[in-house]
Design a protein around this motif. Structure first.
Motif, PDB file in Angstrom:
ATOM      1  N   GLN A 149      39.551   1.033  13.924  1.00 45.58           N
ATOM      2  CA  GLN A 149      39.145   0.078  13.960  1.00 45.58           C
ATOM      3  C   GLN A 149      37.716  -0.207  14.059  1.00 45.58           C
ATOM      4  O   GLN A 149      37.237  -1.371  14.949  1.00 45.58           O
ATOM      5  CB  GLN A 149      40.079  -0.695  15.002  1.00 45.58           C
ATOM      6  CG  GLN A 149      41.694  -1.136  14.910  1.00 45.58           C
ATOM      7  CD  GLN A 149      42.328  -1.463  16.005  1.00 45.58           C
ATOM      8  OE1 GLN A 149      42.433  -2.484  16.712  1.00 45.58           O
ATOM      9  NE2 GLN A 149      43.452  -1.169  15.362  1.00 45.58           N
ATOM     10  N   GLY A 150      36.813   1.095  14.801  1.00 39.71           N
ATOM     11  CA  GLY A 150      35.844   0.948  15.409  1.00 39.71           C
ATOM     12  C   GLY A 150      35.094   0.799  16.434  1.00 39.71           C
ATOM     13  O   GLY A 150      34.311   1.128  17.087  1.00 39.71           O
ATOM     14  N   VAL A 151      36.363   1.427  17.032  1.00 35.01           N
ATOM     15  CA  VAL A 151      35.994   2.205  18.455  1.00 35.01           C
ATOM     16  C   VAL A 151      36.471   3.491  18.838  1.00 35.01           C
ATOM     17  O   VAL A 151      36.859   3.689  18.650  1.00 35.01           O
ATOM     18  CB  VAL A 151      37.427   1.425  19.687  1.00 35.01           C
ATOM     19  CG1 VAL A 151      37.146   1.504  20.579  1.00 35.01           C
ATOM     20  CG2 VAL A 151      37.453  -0.349  19.348  1.00 35.01           C
ATOM     21  N   ALA A 152      35.023   3.832  19.378  1.00 33.08           N
ATOM     22  CA  ALA A 152      34.747   5.349  19.610  1.00 33.08           C
ATOM     23  C   ALA A 152      36.089   6.125  20.931  1.00 33.08           C
ATOM     24  O   ALA A 152      35.794   4.741  21.906  1.00 33.08           O
ATOM     25  CB  ALA A 152      33.214   5.465  20.670  1.00 33.08           C
ATOM     26  N   VAL A 153      36.432   6.892  20.871  1.00 35.64           N
ATOM     27  CA  VAL A 153      37.003   7.660  21.889  1.00 35.64           C
ATOM     28  C   VAL A 153      36.968   8.808  21.974  1.00 35.64           C
ATOM     29  O   VAL A 153      36.541   9.770  20.752  1.00 35.64           O
ATOM     30  CB  VAL A 153      38.887   7.547  21.335  1.00 35.64           C
ATOM     31  CG1 VAL A 153      39.496   8.364  22.250  1.00 35.64           C
ATOM     32  CG2 VAL A 153      38.943   6.339  20.839  1.00 35.64           C
ATOM     33  N   VAL A 154      36.635   8.646  22.870  1.00 37.23           N
ATOM     34  CA  VAL A 154      36.493  10.182  23.655  1.00 37.23           C
ATOM     35  C   VAL A 154      37.004  10.775  24.653  1.00 37.23           C
ATOM     36  O   VAL A 154      37.726  10.075  25.638  1.00 37.23           O
ATOM     37  CB  VAL A 154      35.304  10.494  24.512  1.00 37.23           C
ATOM     38  CG1 VAL A 154      34.734  11.889  25.065  1.00 37.23           C
ATOM     39  CG2 VAL A 154      33.652  10.478  23.462  1.00 37.23           C
ATOM     40  N   THR A 155      38.032  12.335  25.266  1.00 35.06           N
ATOM     41  CA  THR A 155      39.008  12.664  25.375  1.00 35.06           C
ATOM     42  C   THR A 155      38.129  13.029  26.963  1.00 35.06           C
ATOM     43  O   THR A 155      37.039  13.599  26.719  1.00 35.06           O
ATOM     44  CB  THR A 155      40.264  13.549  25.021  1.00 35.06           C
ATOM     45  OG1 THR A 155      39.231  14.408  24.169  1.00 35.06           O
ATOM     46  CG2 THR A 155      40.620  12.495  23.562  1.00 35.06           C
ATOM     47  N   PHE A 156      38.729  13.009  28.210  1.00 37.77           N
ATOM     48  CA  PHE A 156      38.441  14.037  28.944  1.00 37.77           C
ATOM     49  C   PHE A 156      40.034  14.669  30.002  1.00 37.77           C
ATOM     50  O   PHE A 156      40.645  13.777  30.201  1.00 37.77           O
ATOM     51  CB  PHE A 156      37.523  13.367  30.467  1.00 37.77           C
ATOM     52  CG  PHE A 156      38.510  12.281  30.716  1.00 37.77           C
ATOM     53  CD1 PHE A 156      38.336  12.579  32.439  1.00 37.77           C
ATOM     54  CD2 PHE A 156      38.858  10.687  30.698  1.00 37.77           C
ATOM     55  CE1 PHE A 156      39.228  11.716  32.801  1.00 37.77           C
ATOM     56  CE2 PHE A 156      39.673  10.574  31.598  1.00 37.77           C
ATOM     57  CZ  PHE A 156      39.834  10.059  32.909  1.00 37.77           C
TER      58      PHE A 156
END
Length: 345
Positions: free
Chosen positions: A119-126
């Motif tokens: 959907q064009g939403v950036a995702v970073v995990t932490f």
């Protein structure tokens, strides 16, 4: 001379006016590292009331504010992956530019993360990862190094021999790694310290309390117990106190209660990730993933249709917390020094 002086003064005034105009033009020119008005970035967690998250969000928010971005802290108070996914979906519906998420379990988050990216939403995990998802970056302390450092600290305190046990939280990637690394370090470097028991406490102080009492009953010479998170340490420490045995409780992560117990000698120590760097660098990674046009590396990312901000792993570092340095890790003192409202803003 008077006319010459007037001409020089007029020229100087004109130069200063042009310089000031140029400076104003530069000041008003928008930096590439600035958000558009209302550009939103979210942080999403499970067990949202756990103090560990607060310094992470504080520095996530600081980086965002420096770049003119909006942030929101989201999650569920329960230790429930389905409820966390529901909160992830809720914030996704707000169409943020990016979400930094601590996935409670790796695999259940593959589809939600992939859906966000599509959907064009950036995702970073932490702190914990979903490596098979389309997240662009993963920032954490090195859990293998943390487990090894915890083993070294306990082994030194035990004099290189004795018996130990572990409490676990199976299924959470970072916790599994810490426990595995702790055991591997003991086996490799301290063969005279034997693993005699292990149990799943699942971040529940009551389960940890009962497990340590049972372990001590079966192994009266139990000298240490390690667990990968702070909630279990509360119960483990209480059990160790009641047995009146010298059981060294070593944990990971801190909160005010754990710090008080470390200072009182009721908990031996803790391995604490550098939460601030985790949040700050996590936001920077998320912003860049949301603005891939800022990055133009010499590789095949355009041909492959990949986001150029793909970083498999960023190490935010850790600290070994003992009675000597515990005063430096109190959240309330940190919040007062920074003069902010923490997760409430």
């Amino acid at each position: 001379m008077k006319i010459k002086s007037m001409l020089l003064g007029t020229a100087a005034a004109a130069f200063l006016t042009l310089t000031a105009s140029s400076a104003m033009a530069q000041d008003t020119k928008k930096s590439a590292f600035q958000c558009e008005p209302g550009e939103l970035y979210a942080m999403n967690v499970m067990v949202s009331g756990v103090e560990y998250w607060f310094p992470v969000y504080e520095m996530f928010k600081q980086a965002a504010q420096q770049m003119g971005c909006d942030t929101v802290y989201t999650g569920t108070p329960e230790y429930d992956v389905n409820k966390q996914i529901a909160t992830f979906e809720q914030v996704l519906a707000r169409q943020p530019a990016g979400i930094m998420v601590h996935p409670m379990n790796s695999d259940p988050f593959i589809a939600p993360i992939n859906r966000a990216v599509e959907q064009g939403v950036a995702v970073v995990t932490f702190a914990a990862d979903s490596p098979n998802s389309k997240r662009s970056a993963y920032i954490t302390s090195n859990n293998d190094r943390e487990g090894a450092a915890a083993a070294d600290a306990i082994a030194e305190a035990m004099g290189g021999s004795g018996e130990y046990a572990v409490l676990e939280n199976p299924g959470q990637d970072n916790h599994d790694r810490r426990v595995s690394a702790f055991i591997a370090r003991m086996e490799e470097k301290y063969p005279d310290i034997k693993l005699v028991a292990r149990a799943a406490s699942n971040q529940d102080p009551t389960k940890a309390y009962n497990a340590v009492l049972t372990m001590h009953q079966a192994h009266p010479n139990l000298g240490a117990v390690f667990m990968p998170e702070a909630n279990s340490a509360l119960g483990a420490a209480q059990a160790a106190i009641e047995t009146k045995a010298d059981i060294k409780v070593m944990t990971a992560d801190v909160n005010a209660k754990i710090l008080d117990m470390i200072k009182a000698g009721e908990v031996f120590g803790s391995i604490n990730p550098n939460q601030g760097i985790q949040g700050y660098m996590g936001f920077i990674s998320l912003f860049l993933a949301a603005h891939p046009d800022l990055i133009d590396p010499m590789n095949d990312y355009m041909r492959a249709g990949a986001n150029p901000m793909m970083v498999p792993y960023i190490d935010n570092g850790y600290a070994v917390v003992t009675a000597k340095n515990a005063d430096d890790f109190y959240w309330e003192d940190y919040l007062k020094r920074r003069g902010t409202k923490g997760i409430e803003e």
